[in-house]
Write an enzyme that holds these catalytic residues in place. Structure first.
Site, PDB file in Angstrom:
ATOM      1  N   SER A  53       0.818  -1.212   0.000  1.00  0.00           N
ATOM      2  CA  SER A  53       0.000   0.000   0.000  1.00  0.00           C
ATOM      3  C   SER A  53       0.854   1.265   0.000  1.00  0.00           C
ATOM      4  O   SER A  53       0.595   2.204  -0.768  1.00  0.00           O
ATOM      5  CB  SER A  53      -0.951  -0.001   1.199  1.00  0.00           C
ATOM      6  OG  SER A  53      -0.237  -0.107   2.422  1.00  0.00           O
ATOM      7  N   GLY A  54       1.894   1.311   0.831  1.00  0.00           N
ATOM      8  CA  GLY A  54       2.734   2.497   0.892  1.00  0.00           C
ATOM      9  C   GLY A  54       3.535   2.714  -0.367  1.00  0.00           C
ATOM     10  O   GLY A  54       3.642   3.842  -0.866  1.00  0.00           O
ATOM     11  N   GLU A  75       9.576  -4.903  -6.366  1.00  0.00           N
ATOM     12  CA  GLU A  75       8.544  -5.727  -5.723  1.00  0.00           C
ATOM     13  C   GLU A  75       8.514  -7.102  -6.387  1.00  0.00           C
ATOM     14  O   GLU A  75       8.341  -7.205  -7.600  1.00  0.00           O
ATOM     15  CB  GLU A  75       7.174  -5.067  -5.839  1.00  0.00           C
ATOM     16  CG  GLU A  75       5.994  -5.938  -5.454  1.00  0.00           C
ATOM     17  CD  GLU A  75       6.085  -6.490  -4.042  1.00  0.00           C
ATOM     18  OE1 GLU A  75       5.883  -7.710  -3.863  1.00  0.00           O
ATOM     19  OE2 GLU A  75       6.382  -5.708  -3.116  1.00  0.00           O
ATOM     20  N   VAL A 118      14.730  -7.130  -2.686  1.00  0.00           N
ATOM     21  CA  VAL A 118      15.827  -6.257  -2.261  1.00  0.00           C
ATOM     22  C   VAL A 118      16.727  -7.051  -1.321  1.00  0.00           C
ATOM     23  O   VAL A 118      16.270  -7.596  -0.320  1.00  0.00           O
ATOM     24  CB  VAL A 118      15.298  -5.002  -1.540  1.00  0.00           C
ATOM     25  CG1 VAL A 118      16.457  -4.089  -1.141  1.00  0.00           C
ATOM     26  CG2 VAL A 118      14.307  -4.264  -2.416  1.00  0.00           C
ATOM     27  N   CYS A 201      -2.249  -3.941  12.237  1.00  0.00           N
ATOM     28  CA  CYS A 201      -3.660  -3.942  12.626  1.00  0.00           C
ATOM     29  C   CYS A 201      -3.874  -4.725  13.921  1.00  0.00           C
ATOM     30  O   CYS A 201      -4.398  -5.839  13.927  1.00  0.00           O
ATOM     31  CB  CYS A 201      -4.541  -4.508  11.524  1.00  0.00           C
ATOM     32  SG  CYS A 201      -6.297  -4.161  11.806  1.00  0.00           S
ATOM     33  N   LYS A 344       0.061   0.112  13.066  1.00  0.00           N
ATOM     34  CA  LYS A 344       0.421  -0.164  11.685  1.00  0.00           C
ATOM     35  C   LYS A 344      -0.833  -0.586  10.915  1.00  0.00           C
ATOM     36  O   LYS A 344      -1.239  -1.748  10.955  1.00  0.00           O
ATOM     37  CB  LYS A 344       1.486  -1.257  11.634  1.00  0.00           C
ATOM     38  CG  LYS A 344       2.776  -0.880  12.386  1.00  0.00           C
ATOM     39  CD  LYS A 344       3.794  -2.011  12.370  1.00  0.00           C
ATOM     40  CE  LYS A 344       5.025  -1.692  13.189  1.00  0.00           C
ATOM     41  NZ  LYS A 344       5.812  -0.560  12.654  1.00  0.00           N
ATOM     42  N   THR A 345      -1.439   0.388  10.226  1.00  0.00           N
ATOM     43  CA  THR A 345      -2.671   0.133   9.489  1.00  0.00           C
ATOM     44  C   THR A 345      -2.618   0.814   8.128  1.00  0.00           C
ATOM     45  O   THR A 345      -1.817   1.721   7.884  1.00  0.00           O
ATOM     46  CB  THR A 345      -3.903   0.679  10.250  1.00  0.00           C
ATOM     47  OG1 THR A 345      -3.848   2.118  10.252  1.00  0.00           O
ATOM     48  CG2 THR A 345      -3.963   0.172  11.679  1.00  0.00           C
ATOM     49  N   ALA A 346      -3.529   0.393   7.235  1.00  0.00           N
ATOM     50  CA  ALA A 346      -3.633   1.046   5.926  1.00  0.00           C
ATOM     51  C   ALA A 346      -4.070   2.490   6.070  1.00  0.00           C
ATOM     52  O   ALA A 346      -3.658   3.367   5.294  1.00  0.00           O
ATOM     53  CB  ALA A 346      -4.611   0.277   5.036  1.00  0.00           C
ATOM     54  N   CYS A 379      -8.709   2.043  13.190  1.00  0.00           N
ATOM     55  CA  CYS A 379      -8.942   0.605  13.316  1.00  0.00           C
ATOM     56  C   CYS A 379     -10.447   0.361  13.375  1.00  0.00           C
ATOM     57  O   CYS A 379     -11.065   0.578  14.418  1.00  0.00           O
ATOM     58  CB  CYS A 379      -8.265   0.064  14.578  1.00  0.00           C
ATOM     59  SG  CYS A 379      -8.447  -1.723  14.776  1.00  0.00           S
TER      60      CYS A 379
END
Length: 450
Positions: A53-54, A75, A118, A201, A344-346, A379
């Site tokens: 997502s990031g 990726e 990577v 999450c 740590k969430t979207a 959340c």
């Protein structure tokens, strides 16, 4: 989207519906990228590590600054997943297929896709190495490598997933096993775990508990079920307002919460789970289960841990307000791989992307970053198949709510947002670089007061 608009009755939510309608119209103009992995050049102005997502979000934003030909994403995966949907997949409310799209379809058009892992970070020489040993140099680096699942740190896993009563909503390969275990449950202990590590999450381990309990009530199995949440934490949720609401639900539904209990072993052939008491080191407890949902230990990606960009714990070491690296001014980070002290969430990634966009713009002009990330994260705590408590908060663990009503109450509208609106915003807004979280909407709904 029609179902969401139908439940709208008050002016603030009509404003939200109008906002979503305009977003839908704009999204219809977007064209999916159908490119294929390319041979890597030796140098890019912007190199983005990670196609989650990031990484995709920032690539979309950076492309508009410097041109697609000057940006590359590293990726290895062929599929891109919207992972917040897995809570509902594990409970049988959504299909796994609805959470994924080909990676090629989400990479911004014209941006180079380097399909590789990577292997090394060398910020002192402004370069990285990929899995074929090739060195790629950059002017600016964005690290968005996510978080590493470490099932192997629980003795008996991951091989335990070959047995029918264990599942986990945290990976594409195990989330459907959660739904199978829930369907097959007859009677006994249903155990849900949260480990003694950072996790993405952090509310998800108990969301599936609430959904499982609701499913058992619906199917007539609840009377014979003992539902247990074993968490390594000392509280049910880190923000008191929402913790109080969840504790009321836990009490009303006769759920059992054991604090400071960390899963260290599973014995799937015996249907047993072993927990360590974190307040009494060396003390363990063996519990039998008829269903076990495992939230795995998690940690920073291997390539980050121990590299020059990492802090002592192995996470990308960022200024928590600007998202610029503390040591390397041309290195930036976003999302789960960083040491930002928020969940740590979207939703956090969306908010971070707007700040990071401004930070990079100023750094490129040799100016000091001024926009500050406040730690916003969200959340959606799914408590039933039609109810959600929408927790939103900041670095101070204080509520930072978007809507002008009490979000600690279970609401159908919030469930519709979780199940339908948020995935739409993700695919058609956030990944395209057009959604930076609800801060603007919050100001509108609160008449300019944030």
């Amino acid at each position: 989207m029609t179902s969401l608009v139908m439940v709208v009755s008050c002016p603030p939510t009509r404003l939200l519906a109008s906002f979503l309608q305009r977003g839908s119209q704009q999204a219809s103009k977007f064209q999916l990228h159908t490119g294929t992995p390319s041979a890597a050049k030796d140098y890019y102005e912007f190199l983005v590590l990670g196609g989650g997502s990031g990484g995709i979000t920032m690539s979309s934003r950076i492309k508009r600054k410097v041109g697609a030909e000057n940006v590359a994403i590293v990726e290895p995966s062929e599929k891109h997943f919207y992972q917040p949907l897995w809570t509902l997949v594990g409970a049988g409310a959504k299909k796994l297929s609805s959470s994924s799209r080909p990676t090629a379809s989400v990479i911004p058009s014209g941006v180079e896709w380097i399909k590789s892992v990577v292997r090394e970070l060398d910020p002192d020489d402004n370069c990285i190495r990929i899995d074929n040993g090739k060195k790629i140099a950059y002017k600016y680096l964005i690290i968005a490598l996510g978080i590493k699942l470490e099932f192997e740190k629980v003795k008996g896993l991951p091989e335990g997933f070959s047995y029918p009563k264990i599942g986990s909503n945290y990976s594409a390969g195990t989330v459907e096993k959660t739904w199978k275990a829930l369907q097959d449950f007859k009677e006994g202990n249903a155990i849900f775990t949260l480990p003694n590590t950072p996790v993405k999450c952090a509310g998800a381990p108990q969301k599936i508990m609430y959904l499982s309990e609701a499913y058992m009530r619906k199917t007539g199995k609840r009377a014979n079920a003992n539902i247990i949440f074993n968490t390594a934490l000392g509280v049910v949720f880190g923000v008191k307002k929402y913790a109080d609401a969840l504790e009321e639900i836990i009490k009303a539904r006769d759920l059992h919460v054991n604090f400071r209990q960390n899963l260290i072993e599973v014995r799937p052939e015996k249907n047993e789970a072993v927990f360590e008491d974190l307040d009494s080191p060396g003390s363990t407890k063996v519990m039998s289960y008829e269903m076990l949902h495992v939230t795995p230990p998690m940690g920073p990606p291997d390539v980050v841990r121990g590299s020059p960009v990492a802090d002592v714990a192995g996470w990308v070491d960022l200024d928590k307000e600007t998202l610029q690296h503390k040591k390397y001014p041309n290195v930036f980070g976003i999302g789960d791989c960083t040491n930002l002290p928020t969940s740590k969430t979207a939703a956090a990634v969306a908010a971070q992307s707007g700040v990071l966009d401004h930070t990079i713009s100023l750094v490129m002009k040799n100016q000091k970053p001024v926009n500050k990330y406040n730690g916003y994260t969200s959340c959606p705590l799914v408590t039933n198949y039609n109810k959600v408590i929408l927790a939103e908060f900041d670095y101070s663990a204080q509520p930072l709510e978007t809507f002008p009503f009490d979000q600690s109450k279970e609401r159908l509208l919030m469930y519709l947002m979780k199940a339908d609106m948020m995935p739409f915003l993700y695919w058609n807004g956030m990944l395209k670089g057009y959604w930076r979280g609800p801060a603007f909407l919050r100001k509108c709904l609160h008449l300019g007061r944030d």
